[in-house]
Design a protein around this motif. Structure first.
Motif, PDB file in Angstrom:
ATOM      1  N   PRO A 195       0.817  -1.229   0.000  1.00  0.00           N
ATOM      2  CA  PRO A 195       0.000   0.000   0.000  1.00  0.00           C
ATOM      3  C   PRO A 195       0.844   1.270   0.000  1.00  0.00           C
ATOM      4  O   PRO A 195       0.538   2.228  -0.725  1.00  0.00           O
ATOM      5  N   ARG A 196       1.906   1.313   0.807  1.00  0.00           N
ATOM      6  CA  ARG A 196       2.767   2.498   0.836  1.00  0.00           C
ATOM      7  C   ARG A 196       3.498   2.657  -0.489  1.00  0.00           C
ATOM      8  O   ARG A 196       3.576   3.762  -1.049  1.00  0.00           O
ATOM      9  N   ARG A 197       4.036   1.595  -1.030  1.00  0.00           N
ATOM     10  CA  ARG A 197       4.761   1.666  -2.305  1.00  0.00           C
ATOM     11  C   ARG A 197       3.861   2.173  -3.430  1.00  0.00           C
ATOM     12  O   ARG A 197       4.295   2.915  -4.311  1.00  0.00           O
ATOM     13  N   THR A 198       2.613   1.744  -3.388  1.00  0.00           N
ATOM     14  CA  THR A 198       1.678   2.163  -4.427  1.00  0.00           C
ATOM     15  C   THR A 198       1.469   3.673  -4.406  1.00  0.00           C
ATOM     16  O   THR A 198       1.484   4.339  -5.449  1.00  0.00           O
ATOM     17  N   ARG A 199       1.281   4.238  -3.208  1.00  0.00           N
ATOM     18  CA  ARG A 199       1.115   5.693  -3.100  1.00  0.00           C
ATOM     19  C   ARG A 199       2.403   6.420  -3.449  1.00  0.00           C
ATOM     20  O   ARG A 199       2.383   7.471  -4.107  1.00  0.00           O
ATOM     21  N   GLN A 200       3.535   5.876  -3.038  1.00  0.00           N
ATOM     22  CA  GLN A 200       4.805   6.521  -3.361  1.00  0.00           C
ATOM     23  C   GLN A 200       5.037   6.558  -4.870  1.00  0.00           C
ATOM     24  O   GLN A 200       5.539   7.546  -5.407  1.00  0.00           O
ATOM     25  N   ALA A 201       4.676   5.477  -5.556  1.00  0.00           N
ATOM     26  CA  ALA A 201       4.821   5.454  -7.010  1.00  0.00           C
ATOM     27  C   ALA A 201       3.933   6.505  -7.660  1.00  0.00           C
ATOM     28  O   ALA A 201       4.344   7.189  -8.616  1.00  0.00           O
ATOM     29  N   ALA A 202       2.724   6.670  -7.139  1.00  0.00           N
ATOM     30  CA  ALA A 202       1.822   7.697  -7.682  1.00  0.00           C
ATOM     31  C   ALA A 202       2.390   9.091  -7.462  1.00  0.00           C
ATOM     32  O   ALA A 202       2.273   9.963  -8.341  1.00  0.00           O
ATOM     33  N   TYR A 203       3.017   9.321  -6.315  1.00  0.00           N
ATOM     34  CA  TYR A 203       3.606  10.630  -6.046  1.00  0.00           C
ATOM     35  C   TYR A 203       4.771  10.920  -6.989  1.00  0.00           C
ATOM     36  O   TYR A 203       4.981  12.075  -7.408  1.00  0.00           O
ATOM     37  N   VAL A 204       5.566   9.895  -7.319  1.00  0.00           N
ATOM     38  CA  VAL A 204       6.647  10.093  -8.286  1.00  0.00           C
ATOM     39  C   VAL A 204       6.079  10.572  -9.618  1.00  0.00           C
ATOM     40  O   VAL A 204       6.598  11.499 -10.245  1.00  0.00           O
ATOM     41  N   ALA A 205       4.997   9.939 -10.054  1.00  0.00           N
ATOM     42  CA  ALA A 205       4.368  10.341 -11.318  1.00  0.00           C
ATOM     43  C   ALA A 205       3.880  11.787 -11.263  1.00  0.00           C
ATOM     44  O   ALA A 205       3.956  12.509 -12.269  1.00  0.00           O
ATOM     45  N   GLU A 206       3.386  12.220 -10.106  1.00  0.00           N
ATOM     46  CA  GLU A 206       2.926  13.595  -9.951  1.00  0.00           C
ATOM     47  C   GLU A 206       4.087  14.588  -9.939  1.00  0.00           C
ATOM     48  O   GLU A 206       4.005  15.688 -10.508  1.00  0.00           O
ATOM     49  N   LEU A 207       5.181  14.203  -9.296  1.00  0.00           N
ATOM     50  CA  LEU A 207       6.301  15.125  -9.114  1.00  0.00           C
ATOM     51  C   LEU A 207       7.193  15.213 -10.346  1.00  0.00           C
ATOM     52  O   LEU A 207       7.742  16.287 -10.647  1.00  0.00           O
ATOM     53  N   LEU A 208       7.354  14.135 -11.071  1.00  0.00           N
ATOM     54  CA  LEU A 208       8.340  14.056 -12.147  1.00  0.00           C
ATOM     55  C   LEU A 208       8.232  15.180 -13.182  1.00  0.00           C
ATOM     56  O   LEU A 208       9.269  15.718 -13.614  1.00  0.00           O
ATOM     57  N   PRO A 209       7.026  15.609 -13.598  1.00  0.00           N
ATOM     58  CA  PRO A 209       6.966  16.690 -14.585  1.00  0.00           C
ATOM     59  C   PRO A 209       7.472  18.039 -14.082  1.00  0.00           C
ATOM     60  O   PRO A 209       7.720  18.941 -14.883  1.00  0.00           O
ATOM     61  N   HIS A 210       7.666  18.165 -12.771  1.00  0.00           N
ATOM     62  CA  HIS A 210       8.024  19.460 -12.187  1.00  0.00           C
ATOM     63  C   HIS A 210       9.509  19.585 -11.852  1.00  0.00           C
ATOM     64  O   HIS A 210       9.938  20.645 -11.365  1.00  0.00           O
ATOM     65  N   LEU A 288       5.760  22.849  -3.477  1.00  0.00           N
ATOM     66  CA  LEU A 288       5.352  21.895  -4.506  1.00  0.00           C
ATOM     67  C   LEU A 288       4.901  20.575  -3.883  1.00  0.00           C
ATOM     68  O   LEU A 288       3.862  20.020  -4.264  1.00  0.00           O
ATOM     69  N   LEU A 289       5.652  20.077  -2.908  1.00  0.00           N
ATOM     70  CA  LEU A 289       5.275  18.829  -2.237  1.00  0.00           C
ATOM     71  C   LEU A 289       3.947  18.993  -1.504  1.00  0.00           C
ATOM     72  O   LEU A 289       3.108  18.074  -1.511  1.00  0.00           O
ATOM     73  N   ASP A 290       3.740  20.148  -0.878  1.00  0.00           N
ATOM     74  CA  ASP A 290       2.461  20.416  -0.216  1.00  0.00           C
ATOM     75  C   ASP A 290       1.320  20.411  -1.231  1.00  0.00           C
ATOM     76  O   ASP A 290       0.270  19.797  -1.016  1.00  0.00           O
ATOM     77  N   ARG A 291       1.520  21.102  -2.349  1.00  0.00           N
ATOM     78  CA  ARG A 291       0.456  21.249  -3.348  1.00  0.00           C
ATOM     79  C   ARG A 291       0.089  19.908  -3.980  1.00  0.00           C
ATOM     80  O   ARG A 291      -1.087  19.661  -4.284  1.00  0.00           O
ATOM     81  N   LEU A 292       1.075  19.042  -4.178  1.00  0.00           N
ATOM     82  CA  LEU A 292       0.812  17.737  -4.794  1.00  0.00           C
ATOM     83  C   LEU A 292       0.318  16.693  -3.796  1.00  0.00           C
ATOM     84  O   LEU A 292      -0.019  15.573  -4.181  1.00  0.00           O
TER      85      LEU A 292
END
Length: 301
Positions: A195-210, A288-292
């Motif tokens: 469960p934690r890895r799944t959310r962390q992977a989603a956050y990488v996808a959100e952060l990567l374009p920035h 940025l981390l707060d906003r995402l």
């Protein structure tokens, strides 16, 4: 998200009276432990990848290993501390301990005998020994040994941070002068539970374009030292334990990094976020981390 005051203002505070001594001891401990790890890896693993059933066991999940070398190395550090500082307390990843058992003026040694055990297991040269002297919930001194590179990173509160090379050369550390998060090379890591890895992977996808790009080294203590050295511009990770970040965070702070840290007694299961960033991008990256939504904790489920 809580921010630790020491990490944001360390360079402006006077050094504790014993910071230099504790820095020397932490460097000594990390150095002898790293030498032990270097010797023991070929003895335990040989030249092949196969190891005996007694050499490796698992902890939180089947993918979270601990080796006989982890436990040996922590015991080596404990034995040396018993000789050098018998009145001090110890909190170790393998042997445990209790930060709350120490008074505000007492030293607790926070020890990770091998940070990056999966890398160690596979022979990937990115694993470390981390040793920090903590008082009143704040690191006073710390050292991280990059075992494969025979390199030590060390800091004392108010004394700056440095890299000690294999030839003994002591080089002061400063973060990169990057001024935009879009140009930042950002390191991160993942937990072991799905469960934690799944959310962390989603956050990488959100952060990567920035940001410029993402790196996953596999050893948080080394990631934090890489921020200090300018080999990456930031590191963020959920669910670290105190032994994962206590030494590396001080090293990064003393090299000028901006940090957001949970209280020292916070466990990895609580899933709070640790962030270290070059000073020129600190505010922008935190926002940025707060906003995402990345700043929110990811508790172990």
């Amino acid at each position: 998200m809580p921010e630790s005051i020491w990490s944001l203002t360390a360079a402006a505070e006077p050094a504790p009276a014993d910071a230099a001594l504790l820095r020397r001891i932490s460097t000594h401990l990390a150095g002898i432990a790293a030498a032990h790890v270097r010797v023991r890896r070929p003895e335990v693993f040989g030249t092949a990848h196969g190891v005996s059933d007694t050499a490796v066991r698992t902890k939180s999940t089947p993918t979270d290993p601990v080796t006989v070398v982890d436990t040996e190395t922590e015991q080596l550090i404990r034995d040396e501390l018993a000789r050098l500082r018998p009145a001090d307390h110890i909190l170790g990843e393998e042997g445990g301990g209790d930060l709350g058992a120490a008074g505000d003026e007492e030293v607790v040694w926070v020890v990770d005998p091998i940070d990056g055990t999966v890398n160690f297991l596979y022979g990937i040269p990115a694993y470390a020994v981390s040793v920090a002297a903590v008082r009143g919930g704040r690191p006073v001194a710390g050292a991280v040994a990059d075992v494969a590179a025979s390199t030590l990173y060390a800091a004392g509160a108010g004394l700056g941070a440095s890299r000690i090379g294999p030839d003994g050369t002591d080089t002061p550390l400063r973060c990169n002068p990057v001024r935009s998060a879009r140009l930042a090379l950002v390191a991160t890591g993942f937990g072991y539970a799905v469960p934690r890895r799944t959310r962390q992977a989603a956050y990488v996808a959100e952060l990567l374009p920035h940001v410029r790009d993402i790196r996953r080294i596999g050893a948080a203590a080394l990631d934090l030292c890489m921020v200090a050295e300018g080999r990456v511009d930031a590191h963020y990770e959920h669910g670290l334990n105190p032994w994962d970040w206590a030494a590396g965070a001080l090293i990064a702070a003393e090299a000028g990094a901006r940090l957001r840290l949970p209280p020292m007694a916070t466990t990895g299961a609580e899933g709070e976020l640790v962030v270290a960033a070059a000073p020129g991008i600190g505010d922008e990256l935190f926002e940025l981390l707060d906003r995402l939504g990345v700043s929110a904790a990811i508790p172990q489920s």
